[in-house]
Design a protein around this motif. Structure first.
Motif, PDB file in Angstrom:
ATOM      1  N   ASP A 124       0.828  -1.201   0.000  1.00 14.05           N
ATOM      2  CA  ASP A 124       0.000   0.000   0.000  1.00 14.05           C
ATOM      3  C   ASP A 124       0.867   1.258   0.000  1.00 14.05           C
ATOM      4  O   ASP A 124       0.578   2.217  -0.711  1.00 14.05           O
ATOM      5  N   ARG A 125       1.943   1.268   0.788  1.00 15.37           N
ATOM      6  CA  ARG A 125       2.838   2.426   0.830  1.00 15.37           C
ATOM      7  C   ARG A 125       3.443   2.686  -0.541  1.00 15.37           C
ATOM      8  O   ARG A 125       3.512   3.815  -0.999  1.00 15.37           O
ATOM      9  N   ALA A 126       3.886   1.613  -1.190  1.00 17.04           N
ATOM     10  CA  ALA A 126       4.510   1.770  -2.508  1.00 17.04           C
ATOM     11  C   ALA A 126       3.501   2.304  -3.530  1.00 17.04           C
ATOM     12  O   ALA A 126       3.832   3.166  -4.346  1.00 17.04           O
ATOM     13  N   VAL A 127       2.277   1.810  -3.464  1.00 17.03           N
ATOM     14  CA  VAL A 127       1.244   2.253  -4.397  1.00 17.03           C
ATOM     15  C   VAL A 127       0.900   3.718  -4.147  1.00 17.03           C
ATOM     16  O   VAL A 127       0.807   4.516  -5.086  1.00 17.03           O
ATOM     17  N   VAL A 128       0.719   4.093  -2.892  1.00 20.27           N
ATOM     18  CA  VAL A 128       0.377   5.477  -2.565  1.00 20.27           C
ATOM     19  C   VAL A 128       1.537   6.398  -2.918  1.00 20.27           C
ATOM     20  O   VAL A 128       1.341   7.481  -3.484  1.00 20.27           O
ATOM     21  N   ARG A 129       2.765   5.999  -2.631  1.00 22.26           N
ATOM     22  CA  ARG A 129       3.944   6.812  -2.965  1.00 22.26           C
ATOM     23  C   ARG A 129       4.028   7.027  -4.482  1.00 22.26           C
ATOM     24  O   ARG A 129       4.269   8.134  -4.958  1.00 22.26           O
ATOM     25  N   ALA A 130       3.810   5.960  -5.247  1.00 24.23           N
ATOM     26  CA  ALA A 130       3.849   6.074  -6.715  1.00 24.23           C
ATOM     27  C   ALA A 130       2.727   6.986  -7.212  1.00 24.23           C
ATOM     28  O   ALA A 130       2.926   7.774  -8.140  1.00 24.23           O
ATOM     29  N   ALA A 131       1.557   6.877  -6.603  1.00 21.38           N
ATOM     30  CA  ALA A 131       0.431   7.731  -6.996  1.00 21.38           C
ATOM     31  C   ALA A 131       0.721   9.195  -6.669  1.00 21.38           C
ATOM     32  O   ALA A 131       0.436  10.086  -7.473  1.00 21.38           O
ATOM     33  N   LEU A 132       1.284   9.451  -5.497  1.00 18.10           N
ATOM     34  CA  LEU A 132       1.637  10.822  -5.126  1.00 18.10           C
ATOM     35  C   LEU A 132       2.639  11.417  -6.114  1.00 18.10           C
ATOM     36  O   LEU A 132       2.558  12.599  -6.448  1.00 18.10           O
ATOM     37  N   ASP A 192     -10.626   5.903   2.112  1.00 17.27           N
ATOM     38  CA  ASP A 192      -9.337   5.496   2.656  1.00 17.27           C
ATOM     39  C   ASP A 192      -8.159   6.218   2.045  1.00 17.27           C
ATOM     40  O   ASP A 192      -7.071   6.143   2.564  1.00 17.27           O
ATOM     41  N   VAL A 193      -8.350   6.948   0.956  1.00 16.60           N
ATOM     42  CA  VAL A 193      -7.228   7.588   0.279  1.00 16.60           C
ATOM     43  C   VAL A 193      -6.538   8.568   1.199  1.00 16.60           C
ATOM     44  O   VAL A 193      -5.330   8.546   1.342  1.00 16.60           O
ATOM     45  N   ALA A 194      -7.300   9.444   1.840  1.00 15.88           N
ATOM     46  CA  ALA A 194      -6.694  10.471   2.695  1.00 15.88           C
ATOM     47  C   ALA A 194      -6.105   9.876   3.962  1.00 15.88           C
ATOM     48  O   ALA A 194      -5.256  10.494   4.581  1.00 15.88           O
ATOM     49  N   ARG A 195      -6.523   8.704   4.348  1.00 14.94           N
ATOM     50  CA  ARG A 195      -5.998   8.087   5.561  1.00 14.94           C
ATOM     51  C   ARG A 195      -4.752   7.239   5.315  1.00 14.94           C
ATOM     52  O   ARG A 195      -4.091   6.843   6.241  1.00 14.94           O
ATOM     53  N   SER A 196      -4.462   6.926   4.067  1.00 17.86           N
ATOM     54  CA  SER A 196      -3.295   6.089   3.759  1.00 17.86           C
ATOM     55  C   SER A 196      -2.037   6.830   4.169  1.00 17.86           C
ATOM     56  O   SER A 196      -1.901   7.998   3.913  1.00 17.86           O
ATOM     57  N   ARG A 197      -1.139   6.141   4.799  1.00 13.09           N
ATOM     58  CA  ARG A 197       0.114   6.742   5.253  1.00 13.09           C
ATOM     59  C   ARG A 197       1.264   6.101   4.504  1.00 13.09           C
ATOM     60  O   ARG A 197       1.394   4.906   4.488  1.00 13.09           O
ATOM     61  N   GLY A 198       2.116   6.890   3.912  1.00 12.98           N
ATOM     62  CA  GLY A 198       3.289   6.314   3.269  1.00 12.98           C
ATOM     63  C   GLY A 198       3.717   7.074   2.140  1.00 12.98           C
ATOM     64  O   GLY A 198       4.592   7.096   1.477  1.00 12.98           O
TER      65      GLY A 198
END
Length: 172
Positions: free
Chosen positions: A100-108, A166-172
């Protein structure tokens, strides 16, 4: 600078460097780039220390310098040479699922720099809208609109894998 000013500067830096590194890492997603951002910020801070040390909120001034360094780096980033496209050391430990961290980091990383900075400062650094506006030298309304646009774009990039709440709550 005199020894008194140098020791005052060093005491300030020693007390803040970890927080600056964390914020820089959250903004950039890259350990080496975050070290470069902190180095650039602290170098500029040192050069201006005799004038800055008397400012009411030196922390806000320093964080503003860090955010500006990040945004400037993103603006001029197209011509920078990267010798490596991978991180030689393991990434710092975070909470949550690594995938999840990797996915969110890539999306950011796919967001425009200002939207990325706003989302990182608001949700990963837990800063209120007013503080983010001061750090980015913009209005609170701009922070709110950049947040809304950034979250919308993040939802588009992440797709159905992450529910909208959950998008805004994801940490990473």
């Amino acid at each position: 600078m005199s020894d008194g000013l140098d020791s005052e500067y060093l005491a300030y830096v020693h007390g803040r460097v970890q927080e600056l590194r964390r914020t820089a890492y959250l903004l950039s997603g890259d350990r080496h780039q975050s070290d470069d951002l902190v180095q650039e910020t602290l170098t500029k801070l040192y050069a201006r220390w005799p004038r800055i040390r008397g400012v009411d909120n030196v922390d806000a001034y320093t964080h503003t310098m860090l955010v500006r360094a990040f945004l400037d780096d993103r603006r001029r980033g197209w011509w920078k040479v990267r010798l490596l496209n991978w991180t030689p050391e393991p990434a710092p430990p975070d909470q949550g699922e690594p995938e999840d961290r990797a996915v969110v980091r890539a999306a950011l990383a796919q967001l425009p720099p200002r939207q990325q900075a706003v989302l990182v400062l608001r949700y990963l650094c837990d800063r209120p809208i007013k503080d983010v506006a001061e750090l980015m030298r913009c209005s609170e309304g701009t922070v709110k609109s950049q947040t809304a646009h950034g979250l919308h774009r993040l939802r588009e990039v992440l797709g159905p894998r992450f529910p909208q709440n959950d998008v805004a709550r994801s940490r990473g």
